[in-house]
Design a protein around this motif. Structure first.
Motif, PDB file in Angstrom:
ATOM      1  N   ARG A 182       1.603   0.872   5.875  1.00 59.11           N
ATOM      2  CA  ARG A 182       1.922   1.825   4.799  1.00 59.11           C
ATOM      3  C   ARG A 182       1.617   1.212   3.438  1.00 59.11           C
ATOM      4  O   ARG A 182       1.091   1.889   2.553  1.00 59.11           O
ATOM      5  CB  ARG A 182       3.391   2.249   4.886  1.00 59.11           C
ATOM      6  CG  ARG A 182       3.667   3.229   6.024  1.00 59.11           C
ATOM      7  CD  ARG A 182       5.049   3.846   5.924  1.00 59.11           C
ATOM      8  NE  ARG A 182       6.130   2.881   5.863  1.00 59.11           N
ATOM      9  CZ  ARG A 182       6.749   2.349   6.929  1.00 59.11           C
ATOM     10  NH1 ARG A 182       6.390   2.702   8.142  1.00 59.11           N
ATOM     11  NH2 ARG A 182       7.729   1.485   6.764  1.00 59.11           N
ATOM     12  N   LEU A 183       1.917  -0.069   3.263  1.00 59.83           N
ATOM     13  CA  LEU A 183       1.610  -0.748   2.001  1.00 59.83           C
ATOM     14  C   LEU A 183       0.096  -0.771   1.778  1.00 59.83           C
ATOM     15  O   LEU A 183      -0.378  -0.506   0.669  1.00 59.83           O
ATOM     16  CB  LEU A 183       2.170  -2.172   2.000  1.00 59.83           C
ATOM     17  CG  LEU A 183       1.855  -3.023   0.772  1.00 59.83           C
ATOM     18  CD1 LEU A 183       2.408  -2.384  -0.504  1.00 59.83           C
ATOM     19  CD2 LEU A 183       2.389  -4.437   0.954  1.00 59.83           C
ATOM     20  N   GLU A 184      -0.653  -1.062   2.825  1.00 59.48           N
ATOM     21  CA  GLU A 184      -2.114  -1.073   2.711  1.00 59.48           C
ATOM     22  C   GLU A 184      -2.636   0.303   2.307  1.00 59.48           C
ATOM     23  O   GLU A 184      -3.499   0.410   1.426  1.00 59.48           O
ATOM     24  CB  GLU A 184      -2.731  -1.512   4.043  1.00 59.48           C
ATOM     25  CG  GLU A 184      -4.236  -1.616   4.003  1.00 59.48           C
ATOM     26  CD  GLU A 184      -4.823  -2.065   5.332  1.00 59.48           C
ATOM     27  OE1 GLU A 184      -5.926  -2.614   5.301  1.00 59.48           O
ATOM     28  OE2 GLU A 184      -4.173  -1.860   6.377  1.00 59.48           O
ATOM     29  N   ASP A 185      -2.092   1.348   2.930  1.00 59.68           N
ATOM     30  CA  ASP A 185      -2.495   2.712   2.573  1.00 59.68           C
ATOM     31  C   ASP A 185      -2.179   3.011   1.108  1.00 59.68           C
ATOM     32  O   ASP A 185      -2.998   3.597   0.390  1.00 59.68           O
ATOM     33  CB  ASP A 185      -1.797   3.743   3.464  1.00 59.68           C
ATOM     34  CG  ASP A 185      -2.253   3.688   4.903  1.00 59.68           C
ATOM     35  OD1 ASP A 185      -3.321   3.086   5.183  1.00 59.68           O
ATOM     36  OD2 ASP A 185      -1.519   4.231   5.773  1.00 59.68           O
ATOM     37  N   TYR A 186      -1.017   2.611   0.666  1.00 56.64           N
ATOM     38  CA  TYR A 186      -0.608   2.838  -0.715  1.00 56.64           C
ATOM     39  C   TYR A 186      -1.520   2.087  -1.688  1.00 56.64           C
ATOM     40  O   TYR A 186      -1.974   2.647  -2.689  1.00 56.64           O
ATOM     41  CB  TYR A 186       0.848   2.415  -0.905  1.00 56.64           C
ATOM     42  CG  TYR A 186       1.329   2.528  -2.327  1.00 56.64           C
ATOM     43  CD1 TYR A 186       1.547   3.776  -2.911  1.00 56.64           C
ATOM     44  CD2 TYR A 186       1.565   1.391  -3.084  1.00 56.64           C
ATOM     45  CE1 TYR A 186       1.977   3.888  -4.227  1.00 56.64           C
ATOM     46  CE2 TYR A 186       2.002   1.492  -4.406  1.00 56.64           C
ATOM     47  CZ  TYR A 186       2.203   2.734  -4.967  1.00 56.64           C
ATOM     48  OH  TYR A 186       2.627   2.834  -6.276  1.00 56.64           O
ATOM     49  N   LEU A 187      -1.819   0.840  -1.376  1.00 58.44           N
ATOM     50  CA  LEU A 187      -2.697   0.057  -2.250  1.00 58.44           C
ATOM     51  C   LEU A 187      -4.103   0.640  -2.289  1.00 58.44           C
ATOM     52  O   LEU A 187      -4.738   0.669  -3.349  1.00 58.44           O
ATOM     53  CB  LEU A 187      -2.726  -1.404  -1.798  1.00 58.44           C
ATOM     54  CG  LEU A 187      -1.416  -2.174  -1.970  1.00 58.44           C
ATOM     55  CD1 LEU A 187      -1.535  -3.560  -1.357  1.00 58.44           C
ATOM     56  CD2 LEU A 187      -1.006  -2.241  -3.426  1.00 58.44           C
ATOM     57  N   ARG A 188      -4.579   1.116  -1.150  1.00 53.50           N
ATOM     58  CA  ARG A 188      -5.893   1.754  -1.100  1.00 53.50           C
ATOM     59  C   ARG A 188      -5.898   3.012  -1.969  1.00 53.50           C
ATOM     60  O   ARG A 188      -6.849   3.269  -2.709  1.00 53.50           O
ATOM     61  CB  ARG A 188      -6.249   2.097   0.350  1.00 53.50           C
ATOM     62  CG  ARG A 188      -7.719   2.418   0.534  1.00 53.50           C
ATOM     63  CD  ARG A 188      -8.110   2.631   1.999  1.00 53.50           C
ATOM     64  NE  ARG A 188      -7.963   1.388   2.746  1.00 53.50           N
ATOM     65  CZ  ARG A 188      -7.223   1.251   3.853  1.00 53.50           C
ATOM     66  NH1 ARG A 188      -6.583   2.279   4.365  1.00 53.50           N
ATOM     67  NH2 ARG A 188      -7.138   0.099   4.480  1.00 53.50           N
ATOM     68  N   GLU A 189      -4.800   3.779  -1.882  1.00 47.82           N
ATOM     69  CA  GLU A 189      -4.683   4.989  -2.696  1.00 47.82           C
ATOM     70  C   GLU A 189      -4.682   4.633  -4.189  1.00 47.82           C
ATOM     71  O   GLU A 189      -5.365   5.292  -4.988  1.00 47.82           O
ATOM     72  CB  GLU A 189      -3.385   5.724  -2.342  1.00 47.82           C
ATOM     73  CG  GLU A 189      -3.177   7.016  -3.099  1.00 47.82           C
ATOM     74  CD  GLU A 189      -1.850   7.667  -2.739  1.00 47.82           C
ATOM     75  OE1 GLU A 189      -1.215   8.208  -3.659  1.00 47.82           O
ATOM     76  OE2 GLU A 189      -1.455   7.617  -1.558  1.00 47.82           O
ATOM     77  N   LEU A 190      -3.955   3.614  -4.576  1.00 47.69           N
ATOM     78  CA  LEU A 190      -3.949   3.175  -5.982  1.00 47.69           C
ATOM     79  C   LEU A 190      -5.344   2.751  -6.420  1.00 47.69           C
ATOM     80  O   LEU A 190      -5.775   3.049  -7.542  1.00 47.69           O
ATOM     81  CB  LEU A 190      -2.965   2.019  -6.185  1.00 47.69           C
ATOM     82  CG  LEU A 190      -1.485   2.349  -6.150  1.00 47.69           C
ATOM     83  CD1 LEU A 190      -0.657   1.074  -6.308  1.00 47.69           C
ATOM     84  CD2 LEU A 190      -1.125   3.362  -7.233  1.00 47.69           C
TER      85      LEU A 190
ATOM     86  N   ARG B 120      -7.419   5.856  -7.010  1.00 49.39           N
ATOM     87  CA  ARG B 120      -7.029   6.493  -8.276  1.00 49.39           C
ATOM     88  C   ARG B 120      -7.647   5.748  -9.449  1.00 49.39           C
ATOM     89  O   ARG B 120      -8.129   6.368 -10.399  1.00 49.39           O
ATOM     90  CB  ARG B 120      -5.512   6.485  -8.435  1.00 49.39           C
ATOM     91  CG  ARG B 120      -4.783   7.478  -7.605  1.00 49.39           C
ATOM     92  CD  ARG B 120      -3.305   7.396  -7.901  1.00 49.39           C
ATOM     93  NE  ARG B 120      -2.509   8.076  -6.897  1.00 49.39           N
ATOM     94  CZ  ARG B 120      -1.199   7.983  -6.801  1.00 49.39           C
ATOM     95  NH1 ARG B 120      -0.520   7.235  -7.666  1.00 49.39           N
ATOM     96  NH2 ARG B 120      -0.554   8.634  -5.861  1.00 49.39           N
TER      97      ARG B 120
ATOM     98  N   SER C 123       5.134  -1.247   8.315  1.00 56.98           N
ATOM     99  CA  SER C 123       5.414  -1.373   6.876  1.00 56.98           C
ATOM    100  C   SER C 123       4.191  -1.881   6.129  1.00 56.98           C
ATOM    101  O   SER C 123       3.854  -1.370   5.051  1.00 56.98           O
ATOM    102  CB  SER C 123       6.594  -2.323   6.648  1.00 56.98           C
ATOM    103  OG  SER C 123       7.771  -1.782   7.197  1.00 56.98           O
TER     104      SER C 123
END
Length: 118
Positions: A99-107, A110, A96
Motif C-alpha cells: 500500500r505504501l508503494e502504491d501511495y508513493l507511486r501515486e504521489l 501527481r 502495508s
C-alpha cells in the motif's frame, strides 16, 4: 500439557535464549545425550539441564533415559505455531508495504502531471 497461547509463549520464551537455540540447532542434526549437548558450552551441566527443562516445557525437546544416560531429541512441531504467527505478521507487513508503494507511486504520478502543466 501446555496448549494454545501459553504454548506459543513457552516456545518464544525458549527461543529467546542463545544457548537454547544452539541446543536446538545441535538436536536438529540428531539425538544427543545431555553430556554431548553440554560439551561446547562454558556452563555447568545443571545449567544445561535447566535449559533443557525450558525446552521440554515448550514441547521442543523430548528426553528419554537409557540406563544412566539421558538422551534428547528435537520435536520441532511446536515451531509450526510460532512460524504461523510470524507468517501472519509477515503478510501484514507485506500488504502495508505494498500500500505504501502504491501511495508513493501515486504521489510520483501527481508530481509528473504537475510538472507537465507548468
Amino acid at each position: 500439557m501446555v496448549t494454545g497461547a501459553a504454548r506459543l509463549d513457552a516456545v518464544y520464551s525458549a527461543l529467546g535464549d542463545g544457548t537454547r537455540r544452539a541446543i536446538l540447532a545441535r538436536l536438529a542434526a540428531g539425538d544427543s545425550t545431555v553430556g554431548e549437548l553440554a560439551e561446547p558450552f562454558a556452563v555447568s551441566r545443571p545449567a544445561i539441564s535447566k535449559h533443557l527443562r525450558v525446552l521440554e516445557r515448550a514441547g521442543l525437546v523430548r528426553r528419554s533415559r537409557d540406563g544412566r544416560v539421558s538422551r534428547c531429541r528435537l520435536d520441532a512441531r511446536p515451531l509450526a505455531a510460532a512460524a504461523d504467527w510470524i507468517e501472519y505478521y509477515r503478510r501484514f507487513w507485506d500488504q502495508s508495504f505494498d500500500r505504501l508503494e502504491d501511495y508513493l507511486r501515486e504521489l510520483q504520478q501527481r508530481g509528473k502531471r504537475r510538472d507537465r502543466k507548468n
